[in-house]
Design an enzyme around this catalytic site. Structure first.
Site, PDB file in Angstrom:
ATOM      1  N   ASN A  96       0.818  -1.230   0.000  1.00 52.38           N
ATOM      2  CA  ASN A  96       0.000   0.000   0.000  1.00 52.38           C
ATOM      3  C   ASN A  96       0.845   1.271   0.000  1.00 52.38           C
ATOM      4  OD1 ASN A  96      -2.732  -1.187   0.236  1.00 52.38           O
ATOM      5  ND2 ASN A  96      -1.869  -2.016   2.134  1.00 52.38           N
ATOM      6  N   SER A 121       5.518  10.942   7.360  1.00 48.81           N
ATOM      7  CA  SER A 121       5.136  10.813   8.772  1.00 48.81           C
ATOM      8  C   SER A 121       6.303  11.082   9.714  1.00 48.81           C
ATOM      9  CB  SER A 121       4.633   9.393   9.012  1.00 48.81           C
ATOM     10  OG  SER A 121       4.514   9.125  10.388  1.00 48.81           O
ATOM     11  N   TYR A 158       6.546   0.831   9.114  1.00 46.68           N
ATOM     12  CA  TYR A 158       5.698   1.881   8.538  1.00 46.68           C
ATOM     13  C   TYR A 158       6.543   3.133   8.248  1.00 46.68           C
ATOM     14  CZ  TYR A 158       2.605   5.976   8.944  1.00 46.68           C
ATOM     15  OH  TYR A 158       1.988   7.182   8.751  1.00 46.68           O
ATOM     16  N   LYS A 162       7.508   5.223   4.743  1.00 45.04           N
ATOM     17  CA  LYS A 162       7.363   6.667   4.515  1.00 45.04           C
ATOM     18  C   LYS A 162       8.681   7.266   4.016  1.00 45.04           C
ATOM     19  CE  LYS A 162       3.084   7.034   5.210  1.00 45.04           C
ATOM     20  NZ  LYS A 162       2.191   7.488   4.137  1.00 45.04           N
TER      21      LYS A 162
HETATM   22  N1  LIG Z   1      -3.467  10.785  10.899  1.00 47.54           N
HETATM   23  C1  LIG Z   1      -2.233  11.145  11.227  1.00 47.54           C
HETATM   24  O1  LIG Z   1      -2.006  11.718  12.305  1.00 47.54           O
HETATM   25  C2  LIG Z   1      -1.098  10.890  10.292  1.00 47.54           C
HETATM   26  C3  LIG Z   1      -1.292  10.380   9.012  1.00 47.54           C
HETATM   27  N2  LIG Z   1      -0.197  10.206   8.174  1.00 47.54           N
HETATM   28  C4  LIG Z   1      -0.368   9.685   6.823  1.00 47.54           C
HETATM   29  O2  LIG Z   1      -1.448  10.356   6.191  1.00 47.54           O
HETATM   30  C5  LIG Z   1      -2.134   9.463   5.325  1.00 47.54           C
HETATM   31  C6  LIG Z   1      -3.608   9.422   5.706  1.00 47.54           C
HETATM   32  O3  LIG Z   1      -3.700   8.972   7.044  1.00 47.54           O
HETATM   33  P1  LIG Z   1      -5.108   8.893   7.791  1.00 47.54           P
HETATM   34  O4  LIG Z   1      -6.092   9.741   7.095  1.00 47.54           O
HETATM   35  O5  LIG Z   1      -4.835   9.110   9.214  1.00 47.54           O
HETATM   36  O6  LIG Z   1      -5.441   7.349   7.592  1.00 47.54           O
HETATM   37  P2  LIG Z   1      -6.875   6.708   7.310  1.00 47.54           P
HETATM   38  O7  LIG Z   1      -6.707   5.233   7.483  1.00 47.54           O
HETATM   39  O8  LIG Z   1      -7.916   7.419   8.082  1.00 47.54           O
HETATM   40  O9  LIG Z   1      -7.049   7.026   5.764  1.00 47.54           O
HETATM   41  C7  LIG Z   1      -6.318   6.362   4.765  1.00 47.54           C
HETATM   42  C8  LIG Z   1      -7.254   6.140   3.594  1.00 47.54           C
HETATM   43  O10 LIG Z   1      -6.501   5.532   2.553  1.00 47.54           O
HETATM   44  C9  LIG Z   1      -7.284   4.493   1.996  1.00 47.54           C
HETATM   45  N3  LIG Z   1      -6.376   3.481   1.462  1.00 47.54           N
HETATM   46  C10 LIG Z   1      -5.478   2.737   2.141  1.00 47.54           C
HETATM   47  N4  LIG Z   1      -4.820   1.934   1.300  1.00 47.54           N
HETATM   48  C11 LIG Z   1      -5.315   2.188   0.066  1.00 47.54           C
HETATM   49  C12 LIG Z   1      -5.045   1.664  -1.221  1.00 47.54           C
HETATM   50  N5  LIG Z   1      -4.140   0.687  -1.414  1.00 47.54           N
HETATM   51  N6  LIG Z   1      -5.723   2.164  -2.271  1.00 47.54           N
HETATM   52  C13 LIG Z   1      -6.662   3.124  -2.104  1.00 47.54           C
HETATM   53  N7  LIG Z   1      -6.984   3.632  -0.909  1.00 47.54           N
HETATM   54  C14 LIG Z   1      -6.307   3.177   0.161  1.00 47.54           C
HETATM   55  C15 LIG Z   1      -8.152   3.942   3.129  1.00 47.54           C
HETATM   56  O11 LIG Z   1      -9.321   3.327   2.646  1.00 47.54           O
HETATM   57  C16 LIG Z   1      -8.416   5.198   3.957  1.00 47.54           C
HETATM   58  O12 LIG Z   1      -9.641   5.821   3.589  1.00 47.54           O
HETATM   59  C17 LIG Z   1      -1.452   8.109   5.461  1.00 47.54           C
HETATM   60  O13 LIG Z   1      -0.544   7.946   4.400  1.00 47.54           O
HETATM   61  C18 LIG Z   1      -0.720   8.216   6.783  1.00 47.54           C
HETATM   62  O14 LIG Z   1       0.415   7.398   6.784  1.00 47.54           O
HETATM   63  C19 LIG Z   1       1.066  10.533   8.564  1.00 47.54           C
HETATM   64  C20 LIG Z   1       1.302  10.989   9.821  1.00 47.54           C
HETATM   65  C21 LIG Z   1       0.259  11.224  10.776  1.00 47.54           C
HETATM   66  O1  LIG Z   2       2.110   8.448  11.082  1.00 46.20           O
HETATM   67  C1  LIG Z   2       1.269   8.425  11.970  1.00 46.20           C
HETATM   68  O2  LIG Z   2       1.509   9.105  13.116  1.00 46.20           O
HETATM   69  C2  LIG Z   2       0.454   9.416  14.022  1.00 46.20           C
HETATM   70  C3  LIG Z   2       1.110   9.780  15.349  1.00 46.20           C
HETATM   71  O3  LIG Z   2       1.860   8.685  15.795  1.00 46.20           O
HETATM   72  P1  LIG Z   2       1.648   8.059  17.251  1.00 46.20           P
HETATM   73  O4  LIG Z   2       2.662   6.967  17.345  1.00 46.20           O
HETATM   74  O5  LIG Z   2       1.901   9.177  18.209  1.00 46.20           O
HETATM   75  O6  LIG Z   2       0.212   7.609  17.322  1.00 46.20           O
HETATM   76  C4  LIG Z   2      -0.490   8.228  14.146  1.00 46.20           C
HETATM   77  O7  LIG Z   2      -1.549   8.537  15.045  1.00 46.20           O
HETATM   78  C5  LIG Z   2      -1.027   7.919  12.749  1.00 46.20           C
HETATM   79  O8  LIG Z   2      -1.933   6.834  12.788  1.00 46.20           O
HETATM   80  C6  LIG Z   2       0.116   7.534  11.868  1.00 46.20           C
HETATM   81  O9  LIG Z   2      -0.342   7.370  10.545  1.00 46.20           O
END
Ligand SMILES: NC(=O)C1=CN([C@@H]2O[C@H](COP(=O)(O)OP(=O)(O)OC[C@H]3O[C@@H](n4cnc5c(N)ncnc54)[C@H](O)[C@@H]3O)[C@@H](O)[C@H]2O)C=CC1
Ligand SMILES: O=C1O[C@H](COP(=O)(O)O)[C@@H](O)[C@H](O)[C@H]1O
Length: 269
Positions: A96, A121, A158, A162
């Site tokens: 992914n 990330s 993970y 990234k």
């Molecule tokens: N939420 C956070 O605090 C952080 C998020 N990120 C990055 O931001 C991005 C989004 O994270 P979130 O919104 O929190 O995660 P999330 O899980 O809420 O959203 C990810 C979305 O990507 C879709 N997805 C996953 N694999 C897929 C694929 N192979 N093809 C099509 N769709 C796919 C899922 O269905 C989901 O809707 C990720 O890449 C994550 O690593 C990075 C650091 C922190």
């Molecule tokens: O990259 C990500 O980081 C956030 C924050 O990390 P955490 O270890 O403090 O939870 C995480 O919540 C998120 O799911 C992840 O995609």
């Protein structure tokens, strides 16, 4: 690939933006702030659950043909789709996050896209948080700061995925002149910073600042950049200088303004 019709556009907006992973948390934060500002094409392997701006493509980012189709006529890509779990196993992040991200960059270049903003990330550099430095580095008085020029030091597989995404971005910029910004997102939570979690408070990114930051990624001019995506927290060990200088990022929120889930100070206090 399944295309789901949405509301017709009454006027052509400035730029067409493809948002992968649109159904997730970061996608929700971005659309919450910017849904009216761009011509959106949303992509996710999960279908939409409610009303969405623009059109919605249900596809997996590892499906090259579907991604190439979704890229047609797009100016800017915000690439979020992937497995976000810090504990995600290798087979999932390989498919992914690494293979999927390569597919997105390749299709962006083929389609003549101008810019890609990649959701990297904090976990790409999580192992700078050594036993000697923590928990002091999470506190406001500590001056330890990462600025984006440091080498990756992932804290899990993970994070490795990234760092690989950032390197893919570097390659597609150097080889094909694609503008790429990698946003090392901290900890996105809605409404208030994480509670009883110093590390999370230091790297908090509010929904409002998240939308503004990705707006700047769409609008600004850059070559290849790595920036940190956090709010303007008093406690921080990620520099915002590059995001401010290159993107004109101007965050409004600060985890120090909260006591638990309550805002206790005015935004500019
Ligand atoms: N939420 C956070 O605090 C952080 C998020 N990120 C990055 O931001 C991005 C989004 O994270 P979130 O919104 O929190 O995660 P999330 O899980 O809420 O959203 C990810 C979305 O990507 C879709 N997805 C996953 N694999 C897929 C694929 N192979 N093809 C099509 N769709 C796919 C899922 O269905 C989901 O809707 C990720 O890449 C994550 O690593 C990075 C650091 C922190
Ligand atoms: O990259 C990500 O980081 C956030 C924050 O990390 P955490 O270890 O403090 O939870 C995480 O919540 C998120 O799911 C992840 O995609």
């Amino acid at each position: 690939m399944v295309l789901i019709d949405a509301a017709p556009h009454t006027e052509r907006m400035a730029q067409s933006v493809l948002l992968t992973g649109a159904a997730g948390r970061v996608g929700t934060a971005i659309l919450g702030g910017l849904s009216d500002d761009y011509e959106w094409r949303l992509l996710d392997r999960d279908p939409p659950t409610g009303d969405q701006p623009g059109e919605f493509v249900v596809a997996d980012i590892t499906d090259g043909e579907a991604v190439r189709e979704a890229m047609e006529g797009i100016d800017v890509v915000i690439h979020l789709a992937g497995d976000p779990r810090p504990e995600a196993p290798w087979n999932s992040v390989l498919t992914n996050n690494i293979d999927g991200t390569q597919t997105v960059f390749e299709a962006a270049v083929d389609a003549g896209v101008e810019k890609v903003a990649f959701a990297s990330s904090n976990h790409a550099v999580g192992n700078y948080e050594t036993e000697e430095r923590t928990p002091e580095m999470y506190r406001a008085h500590d001056d330890y700061l990462l600025d984006g020029t440091e080498l990756p030091r992932p804290s899990n597989l993970y994070g490795v995925s990234k760092a690989a995404g950032e390197t893919l971005g570097r390659y597609y910029h150097d080889e094909y002149d694609l503008s790429v910004v990698c946003v090392r997102i901290g900890n996105l939570t809605e409404g208030h910073p994480p509670i009883d979690y110093e590390r999370g408070q230091a790297m908090w990114l509010s929904y409002r600042d998240c939308a503004h930051l990705f707006d700047r990624c769409i609008q600004a001019d850059y070559d290849y950049e790595i920036v940190y995506g956090i709010s303007d927290n008093d406690r921080k060990y990620y520099s915002l200088e590059r995001a401010r200088d290159v993107l004109d990022y101007d965050p409004q929120d600060n985890s120090a303004h909260y006591d638990g889930d309550e805002r206790v100070l005015e935004p500019d206090a």
